[in-house]
Design an enzyme around this catalytic site. Structure first.
Site, PDB file in Angstrom:
ATOM      1  N   HIS A 186      28.495  36.970  40.398  1.00 46.24           N
ATOM      2  CA  HIS A 186      28.008  37.680  39.209  1.00 46.24           C
ATOM      3  C   HIS A 186      28.418  39.155  39.224  1.00 46.24           C
ATOM      4  O   HIS A 186      27.731  40.007  38.652  1.00 46.24           O
ATOM      5  CB  HIS A 186      26.486  37.584  39.080  1.00 46.24           C
ATOM      6  CG  HIS A 186      25.968  36.185  39.061  1.00 46.24           C
ATOM      7  ND1 HIS A 186      25.819  35.453  37.902  1.00 46.24           N
ATOM      8  CD2 HIS A 186      25.568  35.371  40.079  1.00 46.24           C
ATOM      9  CE1 HIS A 186      25.339  34.252  38.200  1.00 46.24           C
ATOM     10  NE2 HIS A 186      25.179  34.177  39.513  1.00 46.24           N
ATOM     11  N   SER A 316      50.380  56.838  34.900  1.00 43.68           N
ATOM     12  CA  SER A 316      49.886  57.602  33.759  1.00 43.68           C
ATOM     13  C   SER A 316      50.883  58.680  33.369  1.00 43.68           C
ATOM     14  O   SER A 316      51.551  59.260  34.226  1.00 43.68           O
ATOM     15  CB  SER A 316      48.537  58.252  34.098  1.00 43.68           C
ATOM     16  OG  SER A 316      48.123  59.145  33.074  1.00 43.68           O
TER      17      SER A 316
END
Length: 466
Positions: A186, A316
């Site tokens: 989870h 980037s």
């Protein structure tokens, strides 16, 4: 530009003088100016394989002169070798039976064969319909080409790509089998596993996916050739389907057989749906593996950061030093495309009406795109990412030490509720699990050190000492 006049049953039409195709190909070019998606070259090569097989089968059955069969086969070999790719310009968005691509191949083979015969001084003429297409219809040649192209793409390209990534990950799983890390369910901390165990799950995914694909291959070996227009075999020798399947098997090295029921072979593409479903399973496994890698490599300082991946290019245009999990991103985009392809293939296969399905080109375009994308992306992910995966042992050890879920090992000794008290106290006060345990007085330091041993918690055969 220089043009010549070509003729068919509809009359005359101008064709580029340098082109090797004929009137029907030209009409398709002019009538279907739709999109940029061209008929996959794999389909063209599959057509050349079947045209060669058909010519040789017709000669063996005594319905085509051996000299004609030989020159058709010779030209087909050149097409298979990629010598005439530019002669097959038609788009996917044409007749749904693929008739125009069938005729494109017929016309090019006939033109090239006649050029050879003329140069050799042989008094023969090859006709695209009467000779190259003898004993055939577009309705049985296109589905035959689909199956040939599908098996060659899957067995010769996709499966080796799966094998390569599988080998890399299997080596990593073995290498990292003793590195204890925190497990996660989870997206939350869970009990420990080893990094090798975690990667072994990826390895098994690829093993099982390959096996599932292999189980879908046998139905694809059935070929529609011999069914001609509607499945009855009109204008074909009764043994044509059987003999041409043998010729195609010899040419490809694959065990093709004539279809048990030609009416099914022309109107249904359930075999391709079945195989693509298994390819989709590979894509979904690839999605999971790629996502796990980018989560585990996230950060490197403000994320999970338990593994490092190769730094292939700047990440980037504005943030200096940033490196992104680009191979994972590419692989997951491929998985998304495969999922879309599966929807198109499934819908297309549902559109068989009476004796023919007329969604054949779009089914095959998407099927082959899936094969190409999976092959390329799995190789790319393997070469530029998976081989360079390494553990960050300090981060892994730090995360294990801080995890509250180690408390699970105390359940057999002090009970679930008491163990939960320790975990909640540690979380509330921001202290270590050990500090919280000692603060509750539920166990001694010696007992804690004896029972909380992360390396032992990864064994499924852990023996609990009372």
């Amino acid at each position: 530009m220089d043009y010549r006049i070509e003729r068919d049953t509809m009359g005359e039409i101008n064709v580029l003088a340098s082109a090797k195709w004929g009137a029907q190909t030209q009409r398709s070019l002019e009538n279907f100016k739709i999109g940029t998606e061209k008929m996959p070259i794999e389909v063209i090569y599959a057509f050349a394989i079947l045209k060669k097989g058909a010519a040789l089968a017709n000669a063996e059955l005594g319905v085509l002169e051996q000299e004609k069969a030989d020159v058709i086969a010779e030209v087909a070999d050149d097409i298979i070798a990629g010598k005439h790719d530019a002669e097959f310009p038609l788009v996917v968005w044409q007749t749904g039976s693929g008739t125009q691509s069938n005729m494109n191949v017929n016309e090019v083979i006939a033109h090239l064969a006649n050029d050879l015969l003329k140069a050799r001084g042989q008094a023969l003429t090859i006709h695209p319909n009467d000779d190259v297409n003898k004993s055939q219809s577009s309705n049985d040649t296109y589905p035959t080409a689909m199956h040939i192209a599908a098996i060659l793409a899957v067995e010769d390209h996709v499966l080796p790509a799966i094998d390569a990534l599988h080998w890399t990950l299997a080596r990593k799983a073995d290498e990292f089998m003793d590195i204890v890390k925190i497990g996660r369910t989870h997206l939350q901390d869970a009990t420990p596993v080893t990094l090798g165990q975690e990667i072994s799950g990826w390895v098994r995914m690829l093993e099982l996916s390959k096996q599932m694909i292999e189980r879908t291959i046998e139905p694809l070996t059935e070929l529609a050739l011999g069914g001609t227009a509607v499945g009855t075999g009109i204008n074909a020798h009764p043994r044509f389907g059987e003999v041409v399947a043998e010729k195609i098997s010899h040419e490809t090295g694959k065990p093709f057989v004539t279809a048990v029921n030609k009416f099914h072979a022309l109107t249904s593409h359930d075999q391709l749906v079945f195989t693509h479903g298994a390819l989709k399973a590979v894509a979904m496994d690839a999605m999971k593996i790629a996502n796990d890698v980018r989560w585990l490599a996230s950060g490197p300082r403000a994320g999970i950061g338990e593994i490092t991946i190769p730094e292939n290019e700047p990440g980037s245009s504005i943030m200096p030093g940033k490196v992104n999990p680009t191979q994972s991103e590419a692989l997951t985009m491929v998985a998304a495309q495969v999922l879309g392809n599966d929807a198109t293939i499934g819908f297309g296969a549902s559109q068989g009406n009476f004796e023919l399905n007329v969604f054949k080109p779009v089914i095959m375009y998407n099927f082959l795109q899936t094969c190409r994308l999976l092959t390329d992306s799995l190789h790319s992910f393997d070469t530029h990412c998976a081989v360079g995966i390494e553990p960050d042992r300090d981060v892994i050890a730090h995360n294990v030490e801080r995890s509250l879920m180690l408390v699970t090992a105390l359940n057999p000794h002090i009970g679930y509720e008491n163990a939960a008290k320790i975990a909640k106290l540690a979380h509330k006060e921001g202290v270590s699990l050990k500090e919280a345990a000692l603060k509750t007085g539920l166990l001694s330091e010696e007992q804690f050190d004896k029972w909380i041993r992360p390396e032992e918690m990864t064994s499924p055969n852990l023996k609990v000492e009372k």
